[in-house]
Write a protein that holds these residues in place. Sequence first.
Motif, PDB file in Angstrom:
ATOM      1  N   GLU A 206     -72.661  58.340 -15.056  1.00 23.00           N
ATOM      2  CA  GLU A 206     -73.983  58.120 -15.606  1.00 23.00           C
ATOM      3  C   GLU A 206     -74.769  58.620 -14.917  1.00 23.00           C
ATOM      4  O   GLU A 206     -76.258  58.634 -15.712  1.00 23.00           O
ATOM      5  CB  GLU A 206     -73.647  56.384 -16.216  1.00 23.00           C
ATOM      6  N   VAL A 312     -72.592  53.351 -18.908  1.00 23.72           N
ATOM      7  CA  VAL A 312     -71.951  54.062 -18.804  1.00 23.72           C
ATOM      8  C   VAL A 312     -71.395  55.116 -19.836  1.00 23.72           C
ATOM      9  O   VAL A 312     -72.112  55.204 -20.524  1.00 23.72           O
ATOM     10  CB  VAL A 312     -69.929  53.578 -18.443  1.00 23.72           C
ATOM     11  N   ALA A 314     -69.071  57.557 -21.739  1.00 25.46           N
ATOM     12  CA  ALA A 314     -67.608  58.374 -22.736  1.00 25.46           C
ATOM     13  C   ALA A 314     -68.001  60.192 -23.227  1.00 25.46           C
ATOM     14  O   ALA A 314     -69.451  60.057 -24.342  1.00 25.46           O
ATOM     15  CB  ALA A 314     -67.109  57.449 -24.078  1.00 25.46           C
ATOM     16  N   LYS A 332     -61.287  56.660 -25.649  1.00 23.38           N
ATOM     17  CA  LYS A 332     -62.606  57.782 -24.320  1.00 23.38           C
ATOM     18  C   LYS A 332     -63.644  56.121 -24.415  1.00 23.38           C
ATOM     19  O   LYS A 332     -63.948  55.679 -23.334  1.00 23.38           O
ATOM     20  CB  LYS A 332     -63.239  58.643 -25.379  1.00 23.38           C
ATOM     21  N   LYS A 335     -61.943  54.263 -21.961  1.00 27.16           N
ATOM     22  CA  LYS A 335     -62.353  54.131 -21.369  1.00 27.16           C
ATOM     23  C   LYS A 335     -63.442  53.870 -20.011  1.00 27.16           C
ATOM     24  O   LYS A 335     -63.109  53.679 -19.222  1.00 27.16           O
ATOM     25  CB  LYS A 335     -61.063  55.576 -20.673  1.00 27.16           C
ATOM     26  N   ALA A 336     -64.125  54.177 -21.104  1.00 33.74           N
ATOM     27  CA  ALA A 336     -65.730  54.085 -20.153  1.00 33.74           C
ATOM     28  C   ALA A 336     -65.694  52.998 -19.714  1.00 33.74           C
ATOM     29  O   ALA A 336     -66.053  52.603 -18.898  1.00 33.74           O
ATOM     30  CB  ALA A 336     -66.648  54.606 -20.995  1.00 33.74           C
ATOM     31  N   THR A 339     -63.928  51.324 -16.715  1.00 35.90           N
ATOM     32  CA  THR A 339     -64.414  51.359 -15.610  1.00 35.90           C
ATOM     33  C   THR A 339     -65.215  50.325 -14.518  1.00 35.90           C
ATOM     34  O   THR A 339     -65.671  50.318 -13.322  1.00 35.90           O
ATOM     35  CB  THR A 339     -65.447  52.500 -15.118  1.00 35.90           C
TER      36      THR A 339
END
Length: 451
Positions: A206, A312, A314, A332, A335-336, A339
């Motif tokens: 990012e 963040v 994706a 997607k 998942k971002a 983190t």
Amino acid sequence: MVVSYKTSYTVKPAEPTWTGSLSLSEWDQIGSITHVPTLYFYQPSQKLLIDTVITTLKDSLSRALVHFYPLAGRLRWIGHGRLELVCNAAGVQFIEAVSQSKLYSFGEFSQSPEYDFLIPTVDYTIPIQELPLLIVQVTKFQCGGISLGFTISHVVADGQSALHFLSEWARLARGEALAVSPFIDRKLLRAGDPPVLAHPILDHTEFNSHPPHLIGQTNNIEERKKKTTVAMLKLTKSQVDKLKNMATNKSLNTGRPYSRYETIAGHIWQCACKARDHNAEQPTALGVCVDSRSRLQPPLPPGYFGNTTLDVIAVSSSGELISKPLGYAASKIRKAIMTVNDEYLRSGIEFLKSQADLTKFQDLHALGGDDGPFYGNPNIQVVSWLTLPIYGLDFGWGREVHMGLAAHDFNDGDSLILLSHDDHEDGSLVVALCLQISHMEAFKNYFYQDI
């Protein structure tokens, strides 16, 4: 709409407050460093006598600033794209205005550019050290109703903190005690501390990469020039449930059903790619704003007053997003989001502390700059206000009849998911979306096509 400005006051804390320079966290100094507007409408009532309203608001605001004293201060550049907060009780600006319009002239309060006249304008040609961090505008309508427009510096408060302040101000105006005192000390996020060179820094995409450009372009200058429009798109609970069912595909799901945010953000992403008519290989990014209050260990205390959100990213290709089920886009995004844990957040702070200059991480569009993040075509940003207490702001004359957004605060690709004001108890939502005019009608068609 014609709005006449009657007078402007400076409201200061009712009692002496701490004075001095308050260090800001790295999260306070990245992203938007301008002011964020909100707008509330109140219908005529016997309690809504304008002189009483003004007195009540000013007196309770003055008392609220004793607790939320950073809002009465000023910002100051200290070099290398960094700021500090000078707590000097300089005060906030309070504007009285009148309009010959009536509340019902807004119809169903659909998004209107006329809202901009009801929200205080911030003059960014004034040096930042002279700008109030909070400006309030009370506008009286011909019918006897009023609007309250607020604009609050994003450097000082994120959405959660700004709404905390507004709700506590309203409690004081109603004659009640503070519910949750603000936690002012930002040392919990290592504000003002030097970098710790031995601290591990993870890969922060990012910060380290720019959002994709359209294939064949080396910058986004031409995209920035294109005209945009804002739409308010309502989703009923049944439509939300249908989208969640579409997203929950066993071959893609990671165990638990996708959240409303993951589902709707994925749907917006897919529809934007279709409406923009991308090539299949076009890279596209979606920016997710994650609140870290409960993700840090230990969690930040209730009432933490400042910025705690981290963006963040994706990333996918338009072709994959369009050709695959909704669950692919939602996966997607999940998942971002996943983190963002304590290690990642502390690494992000360390990464920013290690930077020689923070300017490139700041959104300067309102200050006349061309740098900073840009989520326009082929990218989008989807912010969630689903958990924010944006409704029910009662200063003693009842709850608002509507809460509005300012169109000028949106750029191409910006979107916001919030509960529907009138039907939020039944699970209905609203998506506020800004796109280029040439893409909006196609987006609407795709948005509702399968639901």
